[in-house]
Design an enzyme around this catalytic site. Structure first.
Site, PDB file in Angstrom:
ATOM      1  N   GLU A   1      28.937  29.193 -20.052  1.00  0.00           N
ATOM      2  CA  GLU A   1      27.707  29.302 -19.272  1.00  0.00           C
ATOM      3  C   GLU A   1      26.690  28.351 -19.898  1.00  0.00           C
ATOM      4  OE1 GLU A   1      27.555  30.488 -16.520  1.00  0.00           O
ATOM      5  OE2 GLU A   1      25.421  30.525 -16.146  1.00  0.00           O
TER       6      GLU A   1
ATOM      7  N   GLU B   1      20.205  22.280 -14.567  1.00  0.00           N
ATOM      8  CA  GLU B   1      21.191  22.076 -15.632  1.00  0.00           C
ATOM      9  C   GLU B   1      22.249  21.040 -15.230  1.00  0.00           C
ATOM     10  OE1 GLU B   1      20.239  26.605 -16.979  1.00  0.00           O
ATOM     11  OE2 GLU B   1      22.204  26.206 -16.106  1.00  0.00           O
TER      12      GLU B   1
ATOM     13  N   ASP C   1      23.062  34.468 -14.939  1.00  0.00           N
ATOM     14  CA  ASP C   1      24.164  34.964 -15.777  1.00  0.00           C
ATOM     15  C   ASP C   1      25.045  35.916 -14.968  1.00  0.00           C
ATOM     16  OD1 ASP C   1      23.006  33.587 -17.874  1.00  0.00           O
ATOM     17  OD2 ASP C   1      21.882  35.330 -18.582  1.00  0.00           O
TER      18      ASP C   1
HETATM   19  P1  ADP Z   1      18.328  32.756 -15.295  1.00  0.00           P
HETATM   20  O1  ADP Z   1      18.847  32.063 -16.508  1.00  0.00           O
HETATM   21  O2  ADP Z   1      16.959  33.352 -15.486  1.00  0.00           O
HETATM   22  O3  ADP Z   1      19.309  33.711 -14.706  1.00  0.00           O
HETATM   23  P2  ADP Z   1      19.072  30.569 -13.587  1.00  0.00           P
HETATM   24  O4  ADP Z   1      18.292  29.402 -13.142  1.00  0.00           O
HETATM   25  O5  ADP Z   1      20.266  30.335 -14.431  1.00  0.00           O
HETATM   26  O6  ADP Z   1      18.070  31.598 -14.234  1.00  0.00           O
HETATM   27  O7  ADP Z   1      19.593  31.378 -12.294  1.00  0.00           O
HETATM   28  C1  ADP Z   1      18.785  31.728 -11.270  1.00  0.00           C
HETATM   29  C2  ADP Z   1      19.678  31.938 -10.040  1.00  0.00           C
HETATM   30  O8  ADP Z   1      19.473  33.242  -9.554  1.00  0.00           O
HETATM   31  C3  ADP Z   1      19.327  31.002  -8.888  1.00  0.00           C
HETATM   32  O9  ADP Z   1      20.096  29.831  -8.952  1.00  0.00           O
HETATM   33  C4  ADP Z   1      19.644  31.838  -7.663  1.00  0.00           C
HETATM   34  O10 ADP Z   1      20.969  31.575  -7.253  1.00  0.00           O
HETATM   35  C5  ADP Z   1      19.540  33.272  -8.150  1.00  0.00           C
HETATM   36  N1  ADP Z   1      18.318  33.927  -7.672  1.00  0.00           N
HETATM   37  C6  ADP Z   1      17.060  33.723  -8.121  1.00  0.00           C
HETATM   38  N2  ADP Z   1      16.175  34.482  -7.438  1.00  0.00           N
HETATM   39  C7  ADP Z   1      16.899  35.208  -6.540  1.00  0.00           C
HETATM   40  C8  ADP Z   1      16.558  36.164  -5.521  1.00  0.00           C
HETATM   41  N3  ADP Z   1      15.304  36.516  -5.311  1.00  0.00           N
HETATM   42  N4  ADP Z   1      17.564  36.688  -4.786  1.00  0.00           N
HETATM   43  C9  ADP Z   1      18.845  36.329  -5.012  1.00  0.00           C
HETATM   44  N5  ADP Z   1      19.223  35.415  -5.933  1.00  0.00           N
HETATM   45  C10 ADP Z   1      18.269  34.866  -6.693  1.00  0.00           C
END
Ligand code: ADP
Length: 486
Positions: free
Chosen positions: A282, A313, A471
């Site tokens: 990851e 990323e 994650d």
């Molecule tokens: P984190 O490391 O905080 O999990 P990431 O950028 O790796 O952040 O992942 C965020 C992902 O979560 C986004 O790419 C999206 O696919 C998903 N996501 C974010 N907000 C929502 C939401 N409100 N509903 C559904 N999926 C979401």
């Protein structure tokens, strides 16, 4: 495929994966877990903290933009910058001084499990995975308390040269101190004043102070390392994260080369016990380009099967492996960014000799798969749809306690915005003769050099929490893929 059909596909995939998940024997998860101390800061808190330090120094530091937090002034400068721009930021600190200062002067609202490996371990256990073997090189008694209490969650311990698997609360090292990250959340509309400067926060966001004390090492005791192949009866896959903790140089004269080598050895040992094991890494934001490149070229390339990452990323990864222009197109606000994202994922698959690259974005996922992957495209598609429902559940509930909670995510609609954004990519792929419109609409595309699964995803309009959704998506899709491979 129309939106209603995507809804139906989500529901079917959930039922399917729910049934196949128990076939997965277990997962090994390492390395990073920490305690997140969360504070929602107020205008009053900021005014109080600013009074504790020298105003001129803050102004100077806001201009010089500290990349590391050494003093309270560094902290306040980065907080002011993040609030002024409404941008999320993560800044490392290498001592525990700032933690103590924050404990004395701010105090957190709540604390929870943090770090990719810690979050993923708890997620997998809550999904009902039979055995989750989590490994944290710095497992302290405080940290152990943040793991799910399930007996299916275990940590390896070596006692009298024998490998034992015990719950983290029985496996910690009493000499270790907890690693605490501070997450300072701020709200849109807050007014901040320091000296004669004044502004209003344009957006809700957060500043993370990432604690990297010198004793943090991505490492494993020799005796445990030797016994890793013994885990073969218990695991079908491994999810590895936290390599961003590796530093270029250490006080004792060692360098990142040493730790990269050890990280690779762990992967090789896991494979020794089980040649069918699948390894997922990851990815995350890593500001140090030397480390970012070394992780991709020396750990991921040739050793790992699967990589999970978000759009930023993807750009960061492309940037250090020789695709700078493509990297810029990925983060461009232009509508063609989605085409660059797809092309970028294909580059990552080939350049890093992977079996699978899963990119998640708000409203859609793209998964590029090598031709020799043993699972068919329908299986990969189900895994992604399951992950989308999982993400929607996480965003709606804030936490998932059991596989049955995940049904809640099915009520969340598939994003029309994501669906429409995908149409741009669809037109590009059809124009280039990469696939037909029917194939694209079905989400499963086969090309001579690689396969692709593309799905629109469910989005929660008003999420109760957003941390850790990425994650959950990557771990959920990966474990669902393993289940489908059984
Ligand atoms: P984190 O490391 O905080 O999990 P990431 O950028 O790796 O952040 O992942 C965020 C992902 O979560 C986004 O790419 C999206 O696919 C998903 N996501 C974010 N907000 C929502 C939401 N409100 N509903 C559904 N999926 C979401």
């Amino acid at each position: 495929m129309e939106l209603e059909l995507w809804e139906k596909a989500h529901a079917e995939a959930f039922l399917n994966i729910k049934e196949s998940l128990p076939k997965v024997r277990g997962m090994f998860v390492a390395y990073n877990s920490n305690i997140d101390a969360i504070k929602h800061i107020t205008e009053g808190d900021i005014a109080k903290l600013i009074k504790l330090v020298d105003l001129n120094e803050i102004q100077q530091k806001v201009a010089s933009y500290p990349r590391e937090i050494q003093t309270p002034v560094d902290f306040l400068a980065r907080l002011i910058i993040a609030m002024r721009d409404g941008k999320a930021a993560e800044v490392p600190t290498y001592t525990s001084d700032i933690h103590e200062w924050l404990m004395d002067n701010l105090v957190f609202d709540k604390a929870r499990m943090g770090g990719q490996a810690g979050i993923i371990s708890n997620h997998l256990v809550h999904l009902g995975i039979r055995k989750v073997i989590t490994y944290v090189p710095w497992l302290s008694s405080e940290q152990a308390e943040y793991f799910s209490k399930s007996k299916n969650l275990v940590h390896p311990v070596i006692k009298d040269d024998v490998l034992l698997l015990k719950h983290p609360t029985e496996a910690y090292n009493p000499k270790f101190k907890p690693r605490v990250n501070w997450i300072i959340e701020f709200s849109k509309g807050m007014k901040v004043k320091y000296g004669c400067e004044q502004f209003e926060v344009p957006r809700d966001n957060r500043l993370i102070i990432s604690s990297r004390p010198p004793w943090i090492r991505i490492d494993m005791p020799r005796k445990l390392y030797d016994q890793l192949p013994k885990l073969q009866e218990d695991v079908d896959g491994a999810i590895l994260a936290g390599y961003q903790m590796i530093r270029e140089n250490y006080e004792d004269g060692t360098t990142y080369h040493e730790y990269i080598g050890r990280a690779v050895n762990v992967i090789e040992r896991l494979k020794e016990g089980n040649s069918d094991i699948r390894i997922h890494v990851e990815f995350t934001s890593i500001s140090n380009k030397v480390i970012r490149k070394a992780i991709l070229k020396d750990i991921v390339c040739r050793h790992v099967h699967s990589l999970g990452l978000d759009t930023v990323e993807v750009a960061n990864a492309l940037n250090v492996i020789g695709f700078e222009e493509l990297a810029y197109s990925v983060i461009d606000k232009d509508e063609k960014a989605i085409v660059a994202l797809y092309e970028g994922a294909v580059r990552l698959l080939h350049e890093l000799k992977l079996e699978r690259v899963h990119v998640h974005s708000l409203g859609f996922y793209i998964c590029v798969i090598s031709k020799d992957h043993p699972l068919g495209l329908e299986g990969h598609k189900k895994a992604l749809l399951f992950a989308s429902t999982l993400a929607a559940t996480q965003a709606s509930l804030g936490d998932i306690h059991s596989i049955d909670d995940v049904a809640k995510g099915l009520e969340v609609p598939v994003s029309r915005k994501g669906y429409e954004e995908l149409e741009i990519l669809g037109k590009y792929l059809v124009r280039r003769d990469i696939c037909s419109m029917e194939e694209f609409e079905d989400g499963c595309i086969s090309t001579p050099t690689h396969d692709v699964v593309i799905i629109p995803t469910k989005i929660v309009d008003d999420p109760v929490a957003t941390v850790g959704i990425g994650d959950a998506i990557s771990a959920g899709a990966f474990v669902a893929m393993l289940a489908e491979m059984k």
